[in-house]
Design an enzyme around this catalytic site. Structure first.
Site, PDB file in Angstrom:
ATOM      1  N   LYS A   1      48.469 -49.769 132.229  1.00 32.70           N
ATOM      2  CA  LYS A   1      49.323 -50.035 131.932  1.00 32.70           C
ATOM      3  C   LYS A   1      50.037 -50.592 131.165  1.00 32.70           C
ATOM      4  O   LYS A   1      51.086 -50.688 131.105  1.00 32.70           O
ATOM      5  CB  LYS A   1      48.549 -51.255 132.629  1.00 32.70           C
ATOM      6  CG  LYS A   1      47.777 -51.367 133.815  1.00 32.70           C
ATOM      7  CD  LYS A   1      47.633 -52.711 134.925  1.00 32.70           C
ATOM      8  CE  LYS A   1      46.801 -52.938 134.175  1.00 32.70           C
ATOM      9  NZ  LYS A   1      45.539 -52.686 133.783  1.00 32.70           N
TER      10      LYS A   1
ATOM     11  N   ARG B   1      47.361 -60.157 140.508  1.00 31.64           N
ATOM     12  CA  ARG B   1      45.923 -59.468 141.093  1.00 31.64           C
ATOM     13  C   ARG B   1      45.166 -60.003 142.387  1.00 31.64           C
ATOM     14  O   ARG B   1      43.669 -59.692 142.219  1.00 31.64           O
ATOM     15  CB  ARG B   1      45.161 -59.597 139.160  1.00 31.64           C
ATOM     16  CG  ARG B   1      44.966 -58.500 138.305  1.00 31.64           C
ATOM     17  CD  ARG B   1      45.041 -59.770 136.866  1.00 31.64           C
ATOM     18  NE  ARG B   1      43.821 -58.326 136.159  1.00 31.64           N
ATOM     19  CZ  ARG B   1      44.812 -58.145 134.956  1.00 31.64           C
ATOM     20  NH1 ARG B   1      45.743 -58.212 134.603  1.00 31.64           N
ATOM     21  NH2 ARG B   1      43.586 -57.918 134.272  1.00 31.64           N
TER      22      ARG B   1
ATOM     23  N   ARG C   1      40.232 -49.346 121.470  1.00 34.09           N
ATOM     24  CA  ARG C   1      41.252 -50.055 122.080  1.00 34.09           C
ATOM     25  C   ARG C   1      41.654 -50.797 120.536  1.00 34.09           C
ATOM     26  O   ARG C   1      40.773 -51.806 120.861  1.00 34.09           O
ATOM     27  CB  ARG C   1      41.689 -50.967 123.438  1.00 34.09           C
ATOM     28  CG  ARG C   1      43.336 -51.943 123.669  1.00 34.09           C
ATOM     29  CD  ARG C   1      43.607 -52.176 124.848  1.00 34.09           C
ATOM     30  NE  ARG C   1      42.817 -53.080 125.246  1.00 34.09           N
ATOM     31  CZ  ARG C   1      43.203 -53.464 126.474  1.00 34.09           C
ATOM     32  NH1 ARG C   1      44.168 -52.648 127.158  1.00 34.09           N
ATOM     33  NH2 ARG C   1      42.267 -54.150 127.383  1.00 34.09           N
TER      34      ARG C   1
ATOM     35  N   ARG D   1      40.843 -56.894 120.788  1.00 32.51           N
ATOM     36  CA  ARG D   1      40.808 -58.067 122.082  1.00 32.51           C
ATOM     37  C   ARG D   1      38.813 -58.379 121.789  1.00 32.51           C
ATOM     38  O   ARG D   1      38.350 -57.812 121.866  1.00 32.51           O
ATOM     39  CB  ARG D   1      41.403 -58.212 123.167  1.00 32.51           C
ATOM     40  CG  ARG D   1      42.559 -57.925 123.292  1.00 32.51           C
ATOM     41  CD  ARG D   1      43.301 -57.738 124.577  1.00 32.51           C
ATOM     42  NE  ARG D   1      42.494 -58.168 125.546  1.00 32.51           N
ATOM     43  CZ  ARG D   1      42.833 -57.704 126.800  1.00 32.51           C
ATOM     44  NH1 ARG D   1      44.046 -56.858 127.168  1.00 32.51           N
ATOM     45  NH2 ARG D   1      42.129 -58.305 127.946  1.00 32.51           N
TER      46      ARG D   1
ATOM     47  N   ARG E   1      34.917 -57.097 134.069  1.00 34.99           N
ATOM     48  CA  ARG E   1      36.556 -56.978 134.316  1.00 34.99           C
ATOM     49  C   ARG E   1      36.832 -55.490 135.523  1.00 34.99           C
ATOM     50  O   ARG E   1      37.538 -56.506 136.804  1.00 34.99           O
ATOM     51  CB  ARG E   1      37.829 -56.394 133.583  1.00 34.99           C
ATOM     52  CG  ARG E   1      37.981 -57.650 132.644  1.00 34.99           C
ATOM     53  CD  ARG E   1      38.393 -57.795 130.871  1.00 34.99           C
ATOM     54  NE  ARG E   1      38.947 -57.084 131.045  1.00 34.99           N
ATOM     55  CZ  ARG E   1      39.341 -56.342 129.723  1.00 34.99           C
ATOM     56  NH1 ARG E   1      37.954 -56.655 128.617  1.00 34.99           N
ATOM     57  NH2 ARG E   1      40.392 -56.023 129.272  1.00 34.99           N
TER      58      ARG E   1
HETATM   59  P1  ADP Z   1      45.597 -51.681 130.629  1.00 39.48           P
HETATM   60  O1  ADP Z   1      47.011 -52.268 129.774  1.00 39.48           O
HETATM   61  O2  ADP Z   1      45.341 -50.999 132.250  1.00 39.48           O
HETATM   62  O3  ADP Z   1      44.331 -52.221 129.974  1.00 39.48           O
HETATM   63  P2  ADP Z   1      46.150 -49.839 128.015  1.00 39.48           P
HETATM   64  O4  ADP Z   1      47.769 -49.384 128.083  1.00 39.48           O
HETATM   65  O5  ADP Z   1      45.933 -50.526 126.943  1.00 39.48           O
HETATM   66  O6  ADP Z   1      45.550 -50.137 129.185  1.00 39.48           O
HETATM   67  O7  ADP Z   1      45.732 -48.950 127.401  1.00 39.48           O
HETATM   68  C1  ADP Z   1      43.728 -49.125 127.117  1.00 39.48           C
HETATM   69  C2  ADP Z   1      43.323 -47.925 125.516  1.00 39.48           C
HETATM   70  O8  ADP Z   1      43.720 -46.775 126.089  1.00 39.48           O
HETATM   71  C3  ADP Z   1      44.497 -48.162 124.816  1.00 39.48           C
HETATM   72  O9  ADP Z   1      44.086 -48.292 123.740  1.00 39.48           O
HETATM   73  C4  ADP Z   1      46.038 -46.844 124.323  1.00 39.48           C
HETATM   74  O10 ADP Z   1      46.084 -46.222 123.663  1.00 39.48           O
HETATM   75  C5  ADP Z   1      44.321 -46.062 125.506  1.00 39.48           C
HETATM   76  N1  ADP Z   1      45.428 -45.085 126.386  1.00 39.48           N
HETATM   77  C6  ADP Z   1      46.217 -45.457 127.700  1.00 39.48           C
HETATM   78  N2  ADP Z   1      47.082 -44.660 128.251  1.00 39.48           N
HETATM   79  C7  ADP Z   1      45.451 -43.401 128.405  1.00 39.48           C
HETATM   80  C8  ADP Z   1      45.524 -42.324 128.298  1.00 39.48           C
HETATM   81  N3  ADP Z   1      46.546 -42.317 129.504  1.00 39.48           N
HETATM   82  N4  ADP Z   1      44.674 -41.498 127.591  1.00 39.48           N
HETATM   83  C9  ADP Z   1      43.960 -42.020 126.988  1.00 39.48           C
HETATM   84  N5  ADP Z   1      43.747 -43.253 126.250  1.00 39.48           N
HETATM   85  C10 ADP Z   1      44.736 -43.839 127.446  1.00 39.48           C
HETATM   86  P1  ADP Z   2      43.352 -55.727 131.921  1.00 31.31           P
HETATM   87  O1  ADP Z   2      44.168 -55.046 132.109  1.00 31.31           O
HETATM   88  O2  ADP Z   2      43.343 -54.508 129.565  1.00 31.31           O
HETATM   89  O3  ADP Z   2      42.138 -56.014 131.966  1.00 31.31           O
HETATM   90  P2  ADP Z   2      44.696 -58.039 130.818  1.00 31.31           P
HETATM   91  O4  ADP Z   2      45.445 -58.207 129.334  1.00 31.31           O
HETATM   92  O5  ADP Z   2      45.467 -57.568 131.934  1.00 31.31           O
HETATM   93  O6  ADP Z   2      44.133 -57.136 130.462  1.00 31.31           O
HETATM   94  O7  ADP Z   2      44.337 -59.412 131.323  1.00 31.31           O
HETATM   95  C1  ADP Z   2      43.098 -59.914 130.292  1.00 31.31           C
HETATM   96  C2  ADP Z   2      42.474 -60.876 131.402  1.00 31.31           C
HETATM   97  O8  ADP Z   2      43.643 -62.361 131.131  1.00 31.31           O
HETATM   98  C3  ADP Z   2      41.876 -60.698 132.650  1.00 31.31           C
HETATM   99  O9  ADP Z   2      40.440 -60.520 132.861  1.00 31.31           O
HETATM  100  C4  ADP Z   2      42.037 -61.899 133.228  1.00 31.31           C
HETATM  101  O10 ADP Z   2      40.881 -62.315 133.120  1.00 31.31           O
HETATM  102  C5  ADP Z   2      43.297 -62.602 133.149  1.00 31.31           C
HETATM  103  N1  ADP Z   2      44.216 -61.994 134.214  1.00 31.31           N
HETATM  104  C6  ADP Z   2      45.168 -61.881 133.483  1.00 31.31           C
HETATM  105  N2  ADP Z   2      46.689 -61.376 134.567  1.00 31.31           N
HETATM  106  C7  ADP Z   2      46.237 -62.254 135.542  1.00 31.31           C
HETATM  107  C8  ADP Z   2      46.072 -62.350 136.822  1.00 31.31           C
HETATM  108  N3  ADP Z   2      47.311 -62.219 137.297  1.00 31.31           N
HETATM  109  N4  ADP Z   2      45.560 -63.618 137.858  1.00 31.31           N
HETATM  110  C9  ADP Z   2      44.198 -63.565 137.103  1.00 31.31           C
HETATM  111  N5  ADP Z   2      44.009 -63.358 135.989  1.00 31.31           N
HETATM  112  C10 ADP Z   2      44.661 -62.550 135.311  1.00 31.31           C
END
Ligand code: ADP
Ligand code: ADP
Ligand code: ZN
Length: 229
Positions: free
Chosen positions: A24, A99, A138, A172, A183
């Site tokens: 995302k 979410r 990541r 992180r 998660r």
């Molecule tokens: P999210 O915001 O959904 O948690 P991220 O965009 O931070 O996910 O992506 C998680 C990790 O995976 C990052 O280190 C990113 O560089 C990598 N990543 C994202 N998209 C892909 C993909 N299509 N294939 C392989 N690695 C990816």
């Molecule tokens: P990722 O997509 O990689 O899991 P985020 O950065 O979106 O990570 O979220 C990290 C943490 O922040 C989540 O595990 C949750 O605890 C909190 N969080 C983020 N967005 C929301 C939301 N919309 N509602 C509730 N908790 C949230």
């Protein structure tokens, strides 16, 4: 991609749905550059609140470390403040929000109040098991926020950001295998039902987010271009 930013008078709001690691944040940043929409990540807003030591941040910290979801009340208050700022008037790419069903309903109300709505909810479909590796590898540039991966998206020069030349790379605290599993559970229990929520409103598109980053980006671009008309 020609790198040019397309500007538009139309307001477009896009939601990226998907579990942790689905891509995302990576894709939202690319769409931001390409289309001039603003990425809005509630995770980033919450981490900023934790770093600033606000009341909301203090309450959110332990929940985030455990891998659970922060309360709707806190998240909605933070989001509402952010949506009141001027730079989001042309539209947003929501990354990690909503979410829960309560968040989705509150978002509909907030947008309706300014005659807006959700133009596209895009579900990034992935295999859970692959998310553990994505999240564990990541890291992010502390200066500009660009995201990287130990295997899938390495900077050209190890330790140096391709975008800004920064060398302060961050990982992180919640990006470890154990917390990721929590998660993922929270995602399936509380967030995945939103796929049906947006499907019923006919605003949902699902894409294969197991594909390479650039392939996912081109699927998303096609959808966003379509909603921009
Ligand atoms: P999210 O915001 O959904 O948690 P991220 O965009 O931070 O996910 O992506 C998680 C990790 O995976 C990052 O280190 C990113 O560089 C990598 N990543 C994202 N998209 C892909 C993909 N299509 N294939 C392989 N690695 C990816
Ligand atoms: P990722 O997509 O990689 O899991 P985020 O950065 O979106 O990570 O979220 C990290 C943490 O922040 C989540 O595990 C949750 O605890 C909190 N969080 C983020 N967005 C929301 C939301 N919309 N509602 C509730 N908790 C949230
Ligand atoms: Zn950088």
């Amino acid at each position: 991609m020609d790198g040019a930013t397309l500007t538009t008078a139309k307001t477009v709001n896009v939601i990226l749905l998907g579990p942790p690691g689905a891509g995302k944040g990576t894709q939202a940043r690319m769409l931001e550059e390409k289309f001039g929409l603003v990425q809005l990540s509630t995770g980033d807003l919450l981490r900023a609140a934790v770093a600033a030591g606000t009341e909301a941040g203090k309450e959110a910290k332990a929940v985030m470390e455990s891998g659970g979801l922060v309360s709707d009340e806190i998240v909605l208050a933070i989001l509402k403040d952010r949506l009141a700022e001027d730079d989001v008037k042309a539209g947003v790419i929501l990354d990690g929000f909503p979410r829960t069903t309560a968040q989705a309903e509150a978002l509909d109300e907030m947008l309706a109040a300014s005659d807006q709505g959700i133009d596209a909810a895009i579900s990034l479909a992935v295999d859970d098991e692959a998310m553990v590796e994505r999240i564990s590898g990541r890291f992010t540039c502390g200066s500009c926020g660009e995201g990287y991966h130990d295997t899938f998206k390495k900077p050209a020069i190890a330790g140096t950001c391709d975008k800004c030349g920064g060398t302060d790379m961050k990982r992180r605290a919640d990006d470890n295998a154990e917390t990721v599993r929590e998660r993922l559970k929270a995602y399936h229990a509380q967030t995945a039902p939103l796929i049906t929520y947006y499907d019923k409103k006919r605003s949902l598109t699902e894409i294969n987010a197991m594909a390479a980053i650039d392939e996912v980006a081109s699927s998303l671009e096609t959808i966003v271009k379509r909603v921009l008309g």
